[in-house]
Motif scaffolding. Structure first.
Motif, short mmCIF file in Angstrom:
data_model
loop_
_atom_site.label_atom_id
_atom_site.label_comp_id
_atom_site.label_asym_id
_atom_site.label_seq_id
_atom_site.Cartn_x
_atom_site.Cartn_y
_atom_site.Cartn_z
N GLU A 72 0.84 -1.20 0.00
CA GLU A 72 0.00 0.00 0.00
C GLU A 72 0.88 1.25 0.00
O GLU A 72 0.59 2.23 -0.69
N ASP A 74 3.74 1.59 -1.25
CA ASP A 74 4.45 1.75 -2.53
C ASP A 74 3.53 2.18 -3.67
O ASP A 74 4.01 2.49 -4.77
N LYS A 75 2.23 2.18 -3.43
CA LYS A 75 1.29 2.55 -4.50
C LYS A 75 1.55 3.98 -4.95
O LYS A 75 1.66 4.89 -4.13
N ILE A 76 1.65 4.15 -6.25
CA ILE A 76 1.87 5.49 -6.81
C ILE A 76 0.50 6.11 -7.07
O ILE A 76 -0.34 5.53 -7.74
N ASP A 77 0.32 7.28 -6.50
CA ASP A 77 -0.92 8.02 -6.72
C ASP A 77 -1.06 8.35 -8.19
O ASP A 77 -2.05 8.01 -8.84
N LYS A 78 -0.03 9.00 -8.69
CA LYS A 78 -0.06 9.54 -10.04
C LYS A 78 1.35 10.05 -10.29
O LYS A 78 1.93 10.72 -9.43
N ASN A 89 -2.72 0.06 -12.05
CA ASN A 89 -2.04 0.42 -10.81
C ASN A 89 -0.54 0.45 -11.03
O ASN A 89 0.02 -0.41 -11.72
N GLN A 90 0.09 1.42 -10.39
CA GLN A 90 1.55 1.52 -10.44
C GLN A 90 2.07 1.54 -9.01
O GLN A 90 1.47 2.17 -8.14
N TYR A 91 3.19 0.89 -8.83
CA TYR A 91 3.84 0.85 -7.52
C TYR A 91 5.32 1.08 -7.73
O TYR A 91 5.88 0.75 -8.78
N GLU A 355 9.82 16.16 -7.52
CA GLU A 355 8.42 15.69 -7.37
C GLU A 355 8.25 14.30 -7.99
O GLU A 355 7.43 13.51 -7.52
N ALA A 359 7.06 11.04 -5.98
CA ALA A 359 5.93 10.22 -6.43
C ALA A 359 6.34 8.75 -6.58
O ALA A 359 5.53 7.85 -6.35
N HIS A 361 8.56 7.28 -4.75
CA HIS A 361 9.14 6.80 -3.48
C HIS A 361 10.61 6.45 -3.67
O HIS A 361 11.11 5.48 -3.08
#
Ligand SMILES: *[C@@H]1O[C@H](CO)[C@@H](O)[C@H](O)[C@H]1NC(C)=O
Ligand SMILES: *[C@@H]1O[C@H](CO)[C@@H](O)[C@H](O)[C@H]1NC(C)=O
Ligand SMILES: *[C@@H]1O[C@H](CO)[C@@H](O)[C@H](O)[C@H]1NC(C)=O
Ligand SMILES: *[C@@H]1O[C@H](CO)[C@@H](O)[C@H](O)[C@H]1NC(C)=O
Ligand SMILES: *[C@@H]1O[C@H](CO)[C@@H](O)[C@H](O)[C@H]1NC(C)=O
Length: 396
Positions: A72, A74-78, A89-91, A355, A359, A361
């Motif tokens: 969770e 590691d989940k990339i918002d955008k 989904n991107q992580y 940024e 995003a 991480h």
């Protein structure tokens, strides 16, 4: 001309267009020529631990740490500048592979937009040694996005592999891209053996983090120097499954492209290609054919002279695609489709935006150098050992 400068010329030839155009090859494979002269013993460098493992039949337990909640996290918002309408989904994040030395590998994971839970899992590896699977594999080759010429925004790649699979892009070994070690002397030990062991440890921990993928059909794919990494990691998996009598990882297959398997045939093939595409003359080709023994520990002075001549004859061409325009050349304007020779510059700009790193991480420990697609590769031991035996071992 001193042999060293001949070597340098030769390197610029195959890595293509360093300097004048600020462009570099994808995964500079040619470094081995340099390495051969600088350190002939590298030819005897120990190869993957997997063969040793096979001999001893001993499973060396890997480091596994609790991964709860990390998927969770590691989940990339955008991603900054990503196009509208992204439906997958991107992580991204780090997986610690050695807590003592503080060594962690960085990955980017793109799930499939539809039916991802029934699609296989693919690990993608670039080579070098020292080149990034994020910068090359994901952003230039088979990932979901490419970077626009503004270096800030992304567009969708219609040929992305995540349309058909869930794809992990792993930056390896430590020292490549955002992957790092707090013990920097680790970088000098990042040979094939370390790379296979760390990648295996990465996978075991990653599967704890993403447990829904544990039993999924798994494939390893890669290119260039990953012609070493792919079969050695595959063999590590196969042997560990065998020794533990469990399908720890459900490996179903491997794929390699433009892979380095054997130095001597690769080099011979490369010059054959240059000759058959009229980039070097019959005389130069004969000189190389008669004087260069690419299997030898170190090559003769006369061989280097022919390689130097080949380099001069070829001039500035992008040796990975000899018909492509060069970045910065006047013949290059806008490409409606196909490969933009300046794309690595856009990627370099994009991945160094704070940024973007946030995003992703990435770079959470403030690494004291910028992200580069290929870096440190002088220090990443290049093994000259032919990989044929690994490929042959899969026949049984
Ligand atoms: C590396 O060191 C930094 C700073 O002490 C720490 O935050 C980080 O967790 C360490 N990395 C690993 C993989 O242990
Ligand atoms: C998803 O899987 C279902 C069931 O197998 C199938 O009917 C559907 O066409 C799949 N969708 C896509 C986009 O592949
Ligand atoms: C790695 O090896 C290179 C070349 O021998 C040396 O210059 C460098 O100091 C070493 N780096 C570390 C961190 O040990
Ligand atoms: C090339 O070098 C290899 C390794 O030293 C050697 O076994 C082989 O005989 C050499 N080939 C020729 C044609 O000299
Ligand atoms: C990591 O972040 C620092 C700023 O905190 C930056 O100076 C450095 O270039 C970044 N390194 C990488 C590898 O992105």
């Amino acid at each position: 001309m001193k042999p060293e400068s001949a070597v340098f010329l030769f390197l610029t030839c195959f890595t293509a267009i360093i300097g004048a155009y600020g462009e570099r090859g994808f995964d500079p494979l040619d470094k081995f020529i340099w390495a051969k002269r600088a350190n002939p013993r590298l030819s005897d460098a120990p190869i993957g631990g997997n063969l040793e493992l096979a001999k001893n039949g001993v499973y060396s337990p890997v480091y596994v740490s609790p991964q709860d909640g990390l998927m969770e996290a590691d989940k990339i918002d955008k991603l900054p500048g990503q196009p509208e309408g992204v439906t997958f989904n991107q992580y991204a994040g780090y997986v610690t592979v050695d807590p003592k030395n503080g060594r962690a590998l960085f990955y980017y994971f793109a799930e499939s937009p539809s039916n991802s839970s029934t699609k296989p899992l693919v690990l993608w590896l670039n080579g070098g040694p020292g080149c990034s699977s994020l910068g090359a594999g994901a952003m230039m080759e088979l990932g979901p996005f490419r970077v626009n010429s503004d270096g800030k925004t992304l567009y969708q790649n219609p040929y992305a592999w995540n349309i058909e699979a869930n794809v992990i892009f792993l930056e390896s070994p430590a020292g490549v891209g955002f992957s790092y070690s707090n013990t920097t002397s680790d970088y000098n030990l990042s040979g094939d053996k370390r790379t296979a062991e760390d990648s295996y440890t990465f996978l075991i921990n990653w599967l704890e983090r993403f447990p829904q993928y544990k039993t999924r059909d798994f494939f390893i794919a890669g290119e260039s120097y990953a012609g070493h990494y792919v079969p050695q990691l595959a063999q590590t998996i196969v042997l560990n499954n065998k020794i533990t009598s469990q399908t720890v990882i459900n490996l179903r297959g491997i794929a390699i492209g433009n892979a380095l398997i054997d130095d001597s045939t690769s080099m011979k093939g490369m010059y054959d290609y240059f000759w058959t595409h009229a980039l070097i003359s019959d005389e130069i080709n004969d000189g190389i054919r008669l004087n260069c023994n690419f299997s030898a520990e170190s090559m003769s002075h006369v061989c280097f002279q022919y390689l130097e001549q080949a380099d001069a004859a070829m001039g500035n061409v992008f040796s990975y695609d000899i018909y492509a325009p060069l970045c910065g050349s006047s013949s290059f304007s806008t490409l409606s489709a196909g490969f933009d020779p300046c794309s690595s510059n856009y990627i370099q700009t994009y991945l160094n935006i704070p940024e973007v790193q946030t995003a992703l991480h990435a770079n959470v420990t403030a690494l004291p150098y910028p992200w580069e697609r290929c870096r440190h590769y002088d220090h990443f031991p290049y093994s000259h050992f032919s990989q044929r035996q690994y490929y042959q071992s899969f026949k049984s």
